[in-house]
Design a protein around this motif. Structure first.
Motif, PDB file in Angstrom:
ATOM      1  N   ILE A  11       2.082 -14.358 -10.641  1.00 32.38           N
ATOM      2  CA  ILE A  11       1.483 -14.694  -9.331  1.00 32.38           C
ATOM      3  C   ILE A  11       0.894 -13.416  -8.734  1.00 32.38           C
ATOM      4  N   GLY A  12      -0.421 -13.365  -8.636  1.00 35.59           N
ATOM      5  CA  GLY A  12      -1.094 -12.214  -8.040  1.00 35.59           C
ATOM      6  C   GLY A  12      -1.822 -11.387  -9.084  1.00 35.59           C
ATOM      7  N   ALA A  13      -3.163 -11.286  -8.929  1.00 38.32           N
ATOM      8  CA  ALA A  13      -3.962 -10.519  -9.898  1.00 38.32           C
ATOM      9  C   ALA A  13      -4.341  -9.164  -9.322  1.00 38.32           C
ATOM     10  N   GLY A  14      -3.357  -8.468  -8.746  1.00 37.20           N
ATOM     11  CA  GLY A  14      -3.592  -7.089  -8.293  1.00 37.20           C
ATOM     12  C   GLY A  14      -3.235  -6.128  -9.419  1.00 37.20           C
ATOM     13  N   THR A  15      -3.015  -4.868  -9.060  1.00 32.21           N
ATOM     14  CA  THR A  15      -2.700  -3.859 -10.073  1.00 32.21           C
ATOM     15  C   THR A  15      -1.449  -4.236 -10.871  1.00 32.21           C
ATOM     16  N   ALA A  16      -0.400  -4.657 -10.165  1.00 32.67           N
ATOM     17  CA  ALA A  16       0.856  -5.000 -10.850  1.00 32.67           C
ATOM     18  C   ALA A  16       0.663  -6.228 -11.731  1.00 32.67           C
ATOM     19  N   GLY A  17      -0.022  -7.248 -11.203  1.00 32.90           N
ATOM     20  CA  GLY A  17      -0.233  -8.476 -11.962  1.00 32.90           C
ATOM     21  C   GLY A  17      -1.073  -8.232 -13.202  1.00 32.90           C
ATOM     22  N   ILE A  34      -2.394 -15.993 -11.671  1.00 34.87           N
ATOM     23  CA  ILE A  34      -2.802 -16.857 -10.556  1.00 34.87           C
ATOM     24  C   ILE A  34      -3.215 -15.975  -9.380  1.00 34.87           C
ATOM     25  N   GLU A  35      -4.404 -16.206  -8.850  1.00 37.24           N
ATOM     26  CA  GLU A  35      -4.875 -15.380  -7.731  1.00 37.24           C
ATOM     27  C   GLU A  35      -5.385 -16.271  -6.608  1.00 37.24           C
ATOM     28  N   ASP A  36      -4.892 -15.966  -5.447  1.00 41.84           N
ATOM     29  CA  ASP A  36      -5.198 -16.772  -4.266  1.00 41.84           C
ATOM     30  C   ASP A  36      -6.401 -16.225  -3.491  1.00 41.84           C
ATOM     31  N   GLY A  37      -6.566 -14.906  -3.533  1.00 43.15           N
ATOM     32  CA  GLY A  37      -7.633 -14.299  -2.727  1.00 43.15           C
ATOM     33  C   GLY A  37      -8.802 -13.895  -3.606  1.00 43.15           C
ATOM     34  N   THR A  41      -8.318  -6.389  -6.779  1.00 43.98           N
ATOM     35  CA  THR A  41      -7.163  -5.566  -6.371  1.00 43.98           C
ATOM     36  C   THR A  41      -7.296  -4.951  -4.970  1.00 43.98           C
ATOM     37  N   THR A  42      -6.155  -4.845  -4.329  1.00 45.30           N
ATOM     38  CA  THR A  42      -6.070  -4.181  -3.019  1.00 45.30           C
ATOM     39  C   THR A  42      -6.542  -2.733  -3.128  1.00 45.30           C
ATOM     40  N   CYS A  43      -6.145  -2.064  -4.227  1.00 45.61           N
ATOM     41  CA  CYS A  43      -6.493  -0.649  -4.395  1.00 45.61           C
ATOM     42  C   CYS A  43      -8.003  -0.453  -4.310  1.00 45.61           C
ATOM     43  N   SER A  51     -10.508   4.081   1.113  1.00 49.26           N
ATOM     44  CA  SER A  51      -9.982   5.089   2.048  1.00 49.26           C
ATOM     45  C   SER A  51     -10.374   6.493   1.580  1.00 49.26           C
ATOM     46  N   LYS A  52     -10.332   6.720   0.266  1.00 51.57           N
ATOM     47  CA  LYS A  52     -10.717   8.059  -0.223  1.00 51.57           C
ATOM     48  C   LYS A  52     -12.215   8.294  -0.071  1.00 51.57           C
ATOM     49  N   LEU A  53     -13.015   7.214  -0.158  1.00 52.54           N
ATOM     50  CA  LEU A  53     -14.465   7.356   0.060  1.00 52.54           C
ATOM     51  C   LEU A  53     -14.748   7.759   1.507  1.00 52.54           C
ATOM     52  N   ARG A 115      -3.315 -20.734  -4.372  1.00 49.05           N
ATOM     53  CA  ARG A 115      -2.052 -20.159  -3.882  1.00 49.05           C
ATOM     54  C   ARG A 115      -0.885 -20.765  -4.650  1.00 49.05           C
ATOM     55  N   ALA A 116      -0.006 -19.912  -5.158  1.00 42.28           N
ATOM     56  CA  ALA A 116       1.153 -20.411  -5.907  1.00 42.28           C
ATOM     57  C   ALA A 116       2.386 -20.394  -5.015  1.00 42.28           C
ATOM     58  N   ARG A 117       3.208 -21.421  -5.180  1.00 45.38           N
ATOM     59  CA  ARG A 117       4.517 -21.408  -4.528  1.00 45.38           C
ATOM     60  C   ARG A 117       5.501 -22.162  -5.405  1.00 45.38           C
ATOM     61  N   ALA A 140       3.981 -10.893  -8.326  1.00 43.04           N
ATOM     62  CA  ALA A 140       3.219  -9.633  -8.139  1.00 43.04           C
ATOM     63  C   ALA A 140       2.227  -9.860  -7.004  1.00 43.04           C
ATOM     64  N   THR A 141       2.760 -10.331  -5.882  1.00 40.64           N
ATOM     65  CA  THR A 141       1.913 -10.832  -4.790  1.00 40.64           C
ATOM     66  C   THR A 141       1.479  -9.763  -3.787  1.00 40.64           C
ATOM     67  N   GLY A 142       1.874  -8.502  -4.007  1.00 40.09           N
ATOM     68  CA  GLY A 142       1.404  -7.425  -3.134  1.00 40.09           C
ATOM     69  C   GLY A 142       1.928  -7.527  -1.708  1.00 40.09           C
ATOM     70  N   GLY A 315       5.289  -4.341  -8.179  1.00 42.25           N
ATOM     71  CA  GLY A 315       4.280  -3.886  -7.214  1.00 42.25           C
ATOM     72  C   GLY A 315       4.789  -3.908  -5.780  1.00 42.25           C
ATOM     73  N   ASP A 316       3.848  -3.921  -4.836  1.00 43.97           N
ATOM     74  CA  ASP A 316       4.199  -3.862  -3.413  1.00 43.97           C
ATOM     75  C   ASP A 316       5.163  -4.983  -3.012  1.00 43.97           C
ATOM     76  N   ALA A 317       5.108  -6.116  -3.715  1.00 41.86           N
ATOM     77  CA  ALA A 317       5.989  -7.241  -3.384  1.00 41.86           C
ATOM     78  C   ALA A 317       7.456  -6.831  -3.477  1.00 41.86           C
ATOM     79  N   LEU A 323       2.900   2.158  -3.987  1.00 38.44           N
ATOM     80  CA  LEU A 323       1.916   3.096  -4.529  1.00 38.44           C
ATOM     81  C   LEU A 323       1.315   2.511  -5.797  1.00 38.44           C
ATOM     82  N   LEU A 324       0.079   2.891  -6.048  1.00 39.55           N
ATOM     83  CA  LEU A 324      -0.653   2.317  -7.171  1.00 39.55           C
ATOM     84  C   LEU A 324       0.050   2.557  -8.513  1.00 39.55           C
ATOM     85  N   HIS A 325       0.441   3.809  -8.794  1.00 39.82           N
ATOM     86  CA  HIS A 325       1.014   4.074 -10.115  1.00 39.82           C
ATOM     87  C   HIS A 325       2.367   3.379 -10.279  1.00 39.82           C
TER      88      HIS A 325
HETATM   89  C1  LIG Z   1      -5.490   1.867   3.136  1.00 39.12           C
HETATM   90  C2  LIG Z   1      -4.621   2.042   1.907  1.00 39.12           C
HETATM   91  C3  LIG Z   1      -4.727   3.196   1.158  1.00 39.12           C
HETATM   92  C4  LIG Z   1      -3.956   3.355   0.010  1.00 39.12           C
HETATM   93  N1  LIG Z   1      -4.068   4.524  -0.694  1.00 39.12           N
HETATM   94  C5  LIG Z   1      -3.318   4.698  -1.795  1.00 39.12           C
HETATM   95  C6  LIG Z   1      -3.442   5.897  -2.557  1.00 39.12           C
HETATM   96  O1  LIG Z   1      -4.232   6.782  -2.233  1.00 39.12           O
HETATM   97  N2  LIG Z   1      -2.671   6.038  -3.661  1.00 39.12           N
HETATM   98  C7  LIG Z   1      -1.775   5.065  -4.042  1.00 39.12           C
HETATM   99  O2  LIG Z   1      -1.075   5.251  -5.048  1.00 39.12           O
HETATM  100  N3  LIG Z   1      -1.629   3.909  -3.334  1.00 39.12           N
HETATM  101  C8  LIG Z   1      -2.388   3.710  -2.235  1.00 39.12           C
HETATM  102  N4  LIG Z   1      -2.279   2.535  -1.536  1.00 39.12           N
HETATM  103  C9  LIG Z   1      -1.295   1.527  -1.998  1.00 39.12           C
HETATM  104  C10 LIG Z   1      -1.832   0.692  -3.177  1.00 39.12           C
HETATM  105  O3  LIG Z   1      -3.114   0.205  -2.874  1.00 39.12           O
HETATM  106  C11 LIG Z   1      -0.874  -0.471  -3.437  1.00 39.12           C
HETATM  107  O4  LIG Z   1       0.418   0.047  -3.668  1.00 39.12           O
HETATM  108  C12 LIG Z   1      -1.273  -1.292  -4.659  1.00 39.12           C
HETATM  109  O5  LIG Z   1      -2.604  -1.698  -4.569  1.00 39.12           O
HETATM  110  C13 LIG Z   1      -0.353  -2.527  -4.775  1.00 39.12           C
HETATM  111  O6  LIG Z   1      -0.731  -3.321  -5.885  1.00 39.12           O
HETATM  112  P1  LIG Z   1      -0.093  -4.766  -6.075  1.00 39.12           P
HETATM  113  O7  LIG Z   1      -0.531  -5.257  -7.408  1.00 39.12           O
HETATM  114  O8  LIG Z   1       1.349  -4.743  -5.782  1.00 39.12           O
HETATM  115  O9  LIG Z   1      -0.745  -5.666  -4.932  1.00 39.12           O
HETATM  116  P2  LIG Z   1      -2.239  -6.223  -4.752  1.00 39.12           P
HETATM  117  O10 LIG Z   1      -3.257  -5.392  -5.426  1.00 39.12           O
HETATM  118  O11 LIG Z   1      -2.381  -6.464  -3.289  1.00 39.12           O
HETATM  119  O12 LIG Z   1      -2.218  -7.622  -5.514  1.00 39.12           O
HETATM  120  C14 LIG Z   1      -1.508  -8.744  -5.046  1.00 39.12           C
HETATM  121  C15 LIG Z   1      -2.390  -9.972  -5.241  1.00 39.12           C
HETATM  122  O13 LIG Z   1      -1.589 -11.130  -5.089  1.00 39.12           O
HETATM  123  C16 LIG Z   1      -2.362 -12.151  -4.484  1.00 39.12           C
HETATM  124  N5  LIG Z   1      -1.432 -13.131  -3.906  1.00 39.12           N
HETATM  125  C17 LIG Z   1      -0.553 -12.957  -2.899  1.00 39.12           C
HETATM  126  N6  LIG Z   1       0.178 -14.077  -2.694  1.00 39.12           N
HETATM  127  C18 LIG Z   1      -0.246 -14.971  -3.601  1.00 39.12           C
HETATM  128  C19 LIG Z   1       0.120 -16.315  -3.915  1.00 39.12           C
HETATM  129  N7  LIG Z   1       1.099 -16.950  -3.260  1.00 39.12           N
HETATM  130  N8  LIG Z   1      -0.538 -16.964  -4.905  1.00 39.12           N
HETATM  131  C20 LIG Z   1      -1.524 -16.346  -5.615  1.00 39.12           C
HETATM  132  N9  LIG Z   1      -1.912 -15.067  -5.365  1.00 39.12           N
HETATM  133  C21 LIG Z   1      -1.275 -14.394  -4.383  1.00 39.12           C
HETATM  134  C22 LIG Z   1      -3.180 -11.378  -3.450  1.00 39.12           C
HETATM  135  O14 LIG Z   1      -4.343 -12.099  -3.090  1.00 39.12           O
HETATM  136  C23 LIG Z   1      -3.495 -10.079  -4.200  1.00 39.12           C
HETATM  137  O15 LIG Z   1      -4.742 -10.139  -4.854  1.00 39.12           O
HETATM  138  C24 LIG Z   1      -3.059   2.335  -0.398  1.00 39.12           C
HETATM  139  C25 LIG Z   1      -2.969   1.141   0.346  1.00 39.12           C
HETATM  140  C26 LIG Z   1      -3.742   0.997   1.485  1.00 39.12           C
HETATM  141  C27 LIG Z   1      -3.647  -0.293   2.262  1.00 39.12           C
END
Ligand SMILES: Cc1cc2nc3c(=O)[nH]c(=O)nc-3n(C[C@H](O)[C@H](O)[C@H](O)COP(=O)(O)OP(=O)(O)OC[C@H]3O[C@@H](n4cnc5c(N)ncnc54)[C@H](O)[C@@H]3O)c2cc1C
Length: 487
Positions: A11-17, A34-37, A41-43, A51-53, A115-117, A140-142, A315-317, A323-325
């Protein structure tokens, strides 16, 4: 309602997903993401990259303004904010495109929109049309920005970090709430781009710092450039026409002021996207904040009955380290373990490392001072440090502000952690993280090569100070005699 059976559902196609998908796909064909948005990726869309730009544009303006200090006059700095924001979005979109391109390797049938639940421990409802039954599931919903209720009177003048990157032009004035990494990075950048700005913190904390000496130094330094009160005393937040009126006690003067701003930027933290997942149906043990309990080496969640679950988190969830890494690493571990379930293996977790791209930059590596004291006792650790104020290369660059504090274990001389505030410390932080990964002692770190004149020589001064505190080396002598000017 359609039904489908798969091996792994993420659940979630961000960096972790995405990294979980890549790992789990090595074991099975039926691994769905599965991606809802909006994918990308948030990154890339609203996090690290835009933000770095923005920070890069602000640095450029600052360097031009600072050129006079080198005897170079370039006239008045004229910031074309429309062009600045256009570049931020153009390059941001290119980063998003590169993520979307990399996602083309995912078979269309394995990429689901909606959206998955949870319906039960093994079943997800995706949107309103699909019931997906999975042998293992990865959450991996961030996370998303959150703002306290007290900000509500600001109405549509209340914005979060996601919205900043959609601005076509910059506002004249901004109140930033939150003295964490996001608030400081965006606040300083916008201030350098000409926005009148006040930054209000709440708890007194500043970015990632916990060492009082580094924290205080950083607070003082930022305050010389823009208004920052990490423990602000704010009375009221009210809407006033097209502006937000904020009444607060001014730091320094102690006067109670009411000031108007075009926007209020809430940089007051992020909450994990777990509240819409119906986690109560997943049979998981949750902490007080509704986050599943999990093993940080397998990323496997715990069932309510205490047994290990077939559900993983990454991931952030997970609310561990946003953090990205970390998202990448946690996703990989979760993906491998979900793929090979029920067999599981402990994944490698790397040394804690965080960097804030402020100027001077802020970085933390390994254990904080408090963590080191808790683990080894106050008597068990040695502390050392060095200032950047007289550091040769930093002086050359007119960036001689900052402080480093390093910690090590008495007896073994093992390096434990550091907090760094100074020019380009992103690189020094990596050196220290790599030294920590190699379990290097302070004496061995001092035996490494140091070129001249470089910022790493400042790190050597801090290491020498630490070595002296460990009673493993001589007191620092006249550095110029031994190392060359500013070394
Ligand atoms: C302004 C800002 C600056 C940052 N700068 C840095 C940096 O310089 N260095 C660094 O290491 N980190 C930085 N970060 C943090 C980093 O971006 C995050 O830690 C990272 O992107 C998290 O990845 P993720 O895969 O957990 O979440 P995400 O990339 O957010 O992916 C989660 C995905 O899940 C989807 N989702 C959520 N719920 C559901 C659901 N129920 N069903 C289906 N899909 C769903 C969302 O739509 C989303 O696409 C920054 C964050 C912000 C906000």
């Amino acid at each position: 309602m359609q039904e489908r059976n798969v091996e792994v559902a993420i659940i979630g196609a961000g960096t972790a997903g995405l990294s979980a998908w890549q790992a789990a796909r090595q074991y099975h064909d039926e691994v769905v993401l599965i991606e809802d948005g909006k994918p990308g990726t948030t990154c890339a869309r609203v996090g690290c990259m835009p933000s770095k730009l923005l920070i890069a544009a602000a640095e450029s303006a600052h360097q031009v303004e600072d050129a006079a200090g080198f005897g170079i006059r370039v006239g008045r700095v004229d910031i074309d904010d429309r062009a600045v924001m256009a570049r931020v979005r153009r390059e941001r979109d290119a980063f998003v495109d590169s993520v979307l391109k990399s996602m083309q390797q995912i078979e269309p049938a394995n990429l689901l929109a909606g959206r998955a639940r949870f319906e039960d421990a093994h079943t997800l409802r995706v949107g309103e049309e699909l019931l997906l039954r999975a042998r293992t599931i990865i959450i991996a919903t961030g996370s998303r920005p959150q703002a306290p209720r007290a900000f509500a009177p600001a109405g549509d003048r209340l914005i979060d970090s996601d919205a900043v990157f959609e601005w076509q032009t910059l506002p004249d004035s901004l109140a930033v709430f939150g003295a964490g990494i996001v608030g400081l990075e965006l606040g300083q950048a916008l201030s350098r781009l000409g926005v009148r700005l006040r930054l209000f913190g709440k708890s007194g904390s500043l970015g990632p710092f916990q060492d009082p000496a580094v924290r205080d130094y950083a607070e003082h330094t930022f305050n010389a450039a823009f208004y920052l009160d990490p423990a602000a005393d704010v009375d009221t937040i009210e809407r006033d026409g097209e502006q937000v009126a904020i009444t607060f006690r001014e730091r320094g003067s102690g006067k109670r002021l009411t000031e108007r701003f075009d926007y209020l930027l809430a940089a007051t933290g992020r909450r994990p996207n777990l509240d819409t997942l119906a986690l109560e149906k997943a049979g998981l043990a949750l902490n007080d904040e509704g986050v599943p309990l999990y093993n940080r080496f397998t990323m496997q969640c715990q069932r309510a009955d205490g047994e290990a679950s077939h559900v993983f988190i990454a991931g952030d969830a997970s609310q561990e380290l946003p953090l990205l890494h970390e998202a990448n690493q946690q996703g990989r571990i979760a993906g491998h373990n979900a793929g090979r379930y029920p067999e599981r293996r402990a994944g490698r977790r790397s040394t804690p490392l965080s960097i804030a791209f402020t100027d001077p930059q802020m970085a933390t590596v390994g254990l904080s001072l408090e963590e080191a004291r808790q683990r080894f006792g106050c008597e068990g650790i040695a502390e050392g440090g060095a200032s950047f104020e007289d550091q040769g290369r930093a002086v050359v660059m007119r960036q001689n502000r900052g402080l480093m504090r390093l910690y090590a274990e008495h007896g073994s001389g093992q390096f434990l952690g550091a907090e760094l505030f100074g020019p380009r410390v992103e690189h020094l932080a990596h050196l220290l993280a790599w030294a920590l990964e190699q379990k290097m002692g302070v004496e061995r770190m001092l035996e490494m090569p140091y070129y001249h004149p470089v910022l790493e020589e400042g790190l050597r001064s801090a290491l020498r100070d630490l070595n002296r505190a460990l009673l493993q080396g001589p007191a620092m002598g006249e550095r110029c005699l031994e190392y060359g000017p500013g070394g």
